[in-house]
Design an enzyme around this catalytic site. Structure first.
Site, PDB file in Angstrom:
ATOM      1  N   ASN A  98       0.947  -1.025  -0.035  1.00  0.00           N
ATOM      2  CA  ASN A  98       0.177  -0.092   0.027  1.00  0.00           C
ATOM      3  C   ASN A  98       0.974   1.239   0.016  1.00  0.00           C
ATOM      4  OD1 ASN A  98      -1.511   2.130   0.944  1.00  0.00           O
ATOM      5  ND2 ASN A  98      -3.180   0.900   1.449  1.00  0.00           N
ATOM      6  N   HIS A 126       0.878   6.137   1.911  1.00  0.00           N
ATOM      7  CA  HIS A 126       1.556   7.092   2.791  1.00  0.00           C
ATOM      8  C   HIS A 126       2.909   7.602   1.938  1.00  0.00           C
ATOM      9  CE1 HIS A 126      -1.474   6.892   5.391  1.00  0.00           C
ATOM     10  NE2 HIS A 126      -1.104   5.608   5.958  1.00  0.00           N
ATOM     11  N   HIS A 141      -5.844   3.835  -1.873  1.00  0.00           N
ATOM     12  CA  HIS A 141      -7.047   3.986  -1.438  1.00  0.00           C
ATOM     13  C   HIS A 141      -7.366   5.337  -1.985  1.00  0.00           C
ATOM     14  CE1 HIS A 141      -9.904   4.231   2.359  1.00  0.00           C
ATOM     15  NE2 HIS A 141     -10.724   4.635   1.112  1.00  0.00           N
ATOM     16  N   ARG A 186      -9.496   8.246  -1.613  1.00  0.00           N
ATOM     17  CA  ARG A 186     -10.791   8.522  -0.613  1.00  0.00           C
ATOM     18  C   ARG A 186     -11.342   9.597  -0.869  1.00  0.00           C
ATOM     19  NH1 ARG A 186      -8.942   6.589   4.857  1.00  0.00           N
ATOM     20  NH2 ARG A 186     -10.881   7.691   5.691  1.00  0.00           N
ATOM     21  N   ARG A 224      -7.066  12.727   0.315  1.00  0.00           N
ATOM     22  CA  ARG A 224      -6.126  13.362   1.256  1.00  0.00           C
ATOM     23  C   ARG A 224      -4.646  12.898   0.923  1.00  0.00           C
ATOM     24  NH1 ARG A 224      -7.585  10.170   6.705  1.00  0.00           N
ATOM     25  NH2 ARG A 224      -9.739  11.109   6.363  1.00  0.00           N
ATOM     26  N   GLU A 277      -8.608   0.468  -3.077  1.00  0.00           N
ATOM     27  CA  GLU A 277      -9.618   0.489  -2.197  1.00  0.00           C
ATOM     28  C   GLU A 277     -10.424   1.795  -2.244  1.00  0.00           C
ATOM     29  OE1 GLU A 277      -6.377  -1.134   1.133  1.00  0.00           O
ATOM     30  OE2 GLU A 277      -7.153   0.747   1.456  1.00  0.00           O
ATOM     31  N   THR A 298      -8.584   3.645   7.973  1.00  0.00           N
ATOM     32  CA  THR A 298      -9.705   2.892   8.005  1.00  0.00           C
ATOM     33  C   THR A 298      -9.932   2.168   9.401  1.00  0.00           C
ATOM     34  OG1 THR A 298      -9.176   2.531   5.538  1.00  0.00           O
ATOM     35  CG2 THR A 298     -10.882   1.147   6.627  1.00  0.00           C
ATOM     36  N   GLU A 321     -11.166  -9.309   2.670  1.00  0.00           N
ATOM     37  CA  GLU A 321      -9.960  -9.025   3.478  1.00  0.00           C
ATOM     38  C   GLU A 321     -10.243  -8.843   4.654  1.00  0.00           C
ATOM     39  OE1 GLU A 321      -7.242  -6.096   1.409  1.00  0.00           O
ATOM     40  OE2 GLU A 321      -6.853  -5.296   3.512  1.00  0.00           O
ATOM     41  N   HIS A 344      -4.170  -4.443   7.668  1.00  0.00           N
ATOM     42  CA  HIS A 344      -4.116  -3.512   8.539  1.00  0.00           C
ATOM     43  C   HIS A 344      -3.664  -3.731   9.673  1.00  0.00           C
ATOM     44  CE1 HIS A 344      -6.074   0.302   9.870  1.00  0.00           C
ATOM     45  NE2 HIS A 344      -5.645   0.113  10.874  1.00  0.00           N
TER      46      HIS A 344
HETATM   47  N1  PXP Z   1      -6.084  -2.929   3.959  1.00  0.00           N
HETATM   48  C1  PXP Z   1      -6.936  -2.083   3.831  1.00  0.00           C
HETATM   49  C2  PXP Z   1      -8.455  -2.336   3.545  1.00  0.00           C
HETATM   50  C3  PXP Z   1      -6.868  -0.793   4.430  1.00  0.00           C
HETATM   51  O1  PXP Z   1      -7.429   0.127   4.297  1.00  0.00           O
HETATM   52  C4  PXP Z   1      -5.317  -0.447   4.696  1.00  0.00           C
HETATM   53  C5  PXP Z   1      -5.102   0.997   5.021  1.00  0.00           C
HETATM   54  O2  PXP Z   1      -5.698   1.163   6.322  1.00  0.00           O
HETATM   55  C6  PXP Z   1      -4.314  -1.727   4.772  1.00  0.00           C
HETATM   56  C7  PXP Z   1      -4.734  -2.915   4.234  1.00  0.00           C
HETATM   57  C8  PXP Z   1      -2.977  -1.369   5.134  1.00  0.00           C
HETATM   58  O3  PXP Z   1      -2.915  -1.061   6.319  1.00  0.00           O
HETATM   59  P1  PXP Z   1      -1.631  -0.608   7.126  1.00  0.00           P
HETATM   60  O4  PXP Z   1      -1.102   0.685   6.524  1.00  0.00           O
HETATM   61  O5  PXP Z   1      -1.773  -0.547   8.525  1.00  0.00           O
HETATM   62  O6  PXP Z   1      -0.624  -1.816   6.615  1.00  0.00           O
END
Ligand code: PXP
Length: 251
Positions: free
Chosen positions: A10, A13, A53, A55, A59, A80, A111, A161, A200
């Site tokens: 992901n 960030h 994601h 959003r 953001r 996402e 999330t 998921e 997550h």
């Molecule tokens: N999966 C989903 C559906 C998410 O929304 C997120 C981000 O919140 C993640 C995975 C990845 O989470 P993390 O950044 O905590 O690894």
């Protein structure tokens, strides 16, 4: 036999960092870091997919990032999204390989909980149908709750998921209890024909505690990999994570 557990990286960030400074100057040649370049680095290190994601408040990921990654990456794109007409229209145009439907609340930092699939079957069923018939496999980001697993299968999703936030944020007996819930949800989902993903709060440190959960096909991990990349570089951070994934007990 090594496991075949896939890693989705992901990159939200990485884009958060760009937005902090260049939100109003995205066309500037100075706008960095580049989401495409970093996604390609993650792929070069072995990532199986790139997760973003989009959003409603934009953001971090912007519409243009979705299309840039769609064109530029070599692996799979996992988008996402919340269930809104605006984001659905973008997903139908971009045709990501996967969509993960998530709840979205403007105030949350990230999330925070699973999607209430059972409580909004009709609205989600329409979206899942539109995406699946457009060539995108759809996942539901849910808490490990049997009612949500069943509802996800009922509305035609291909995957779930499992939300591992509670697992990640608890320790000792509480974590063990959550692993038992995740295990039961994975077993039920698998029996219903769903692919089982999870995500997550996952880190190289807490993943071994997740390994009793069977049938895992893909993990989506962002925060830890991006944080770690500041110290060791993105490719090393992805490789460290992949090395832990190879220790998942093979099915
Ligand atoms: N999966 C989903 C559906 C998410 O929304 C997120 C981000 O919140 C993640 C995975 C990845 O989470 P993390 O950044 O905590 O690894």
């Amino acid at each position: 036999m090594p496991s075949n557990l896939h890693l989705g990286v992901n990159v939200d960030h990485i884009v958060t960092l760009r937005q902090v400074r260049y939100r109003h100057m995205l066309e500037s040649p100075n706008a960095e870091p580049s989401v495409l370049y970093t996604a390609l680095l993650a792929e070069q290190a072995g990532a199986h997919s790139i997760t973003i994601h989009l959003r409603a408040d934009r953001r971090h990921i912007q519409d243009a990032d979705v299309f840039l990654l769609r064109e530029g990456i070599q692996t799979k794109l996992n988008l996402e999204m919340g269930n809104t007409a605006e984001i659905l229209a973008i997903a139908l145009k971009a045709k990501p390989d996967f969509v993960c439907m998530v709840p979205e609340n403007r105030e949350e930092v990230t999330t925070e909980g699973g999607l209430d699939v059972a409580g909004q079957r009709e609205a989600l069923k329409t979206t899942v149908g539109a995406l699946e018939s457009n060539g995108t496999r759809v996942s539901m980001f849910i808490d490990p709750d049997p009612a949500q697993v069943r509802a996800s299968a009922d509305i035609g999703a291909s995957m779930i998921e499992l939300h591992t936030g509670t697992f990640a944020n608890h320790f000792g007996a509480e974590r063990a209890a959550e692993v038992a819930r995740l295990k039961a949800a994975a077993e039920l989902g698998h029996a219903l024909g769903l692919q089982i993903n999870a995500g997550h709060g996952l880190t190289t440190t807490n993943l071994p505690d997740l390994w009793p959960v069977p049938h895992l096909a893909e993990l989506n991990i962002g925060h830890h990999i991006v944080s770690r990349s500041i110290v060791v570089g993105l490719e090393s951070a992805v490789k460290e994570m992949l090395a832990v994934l190879t220790t998942y007990p093979a099915k």
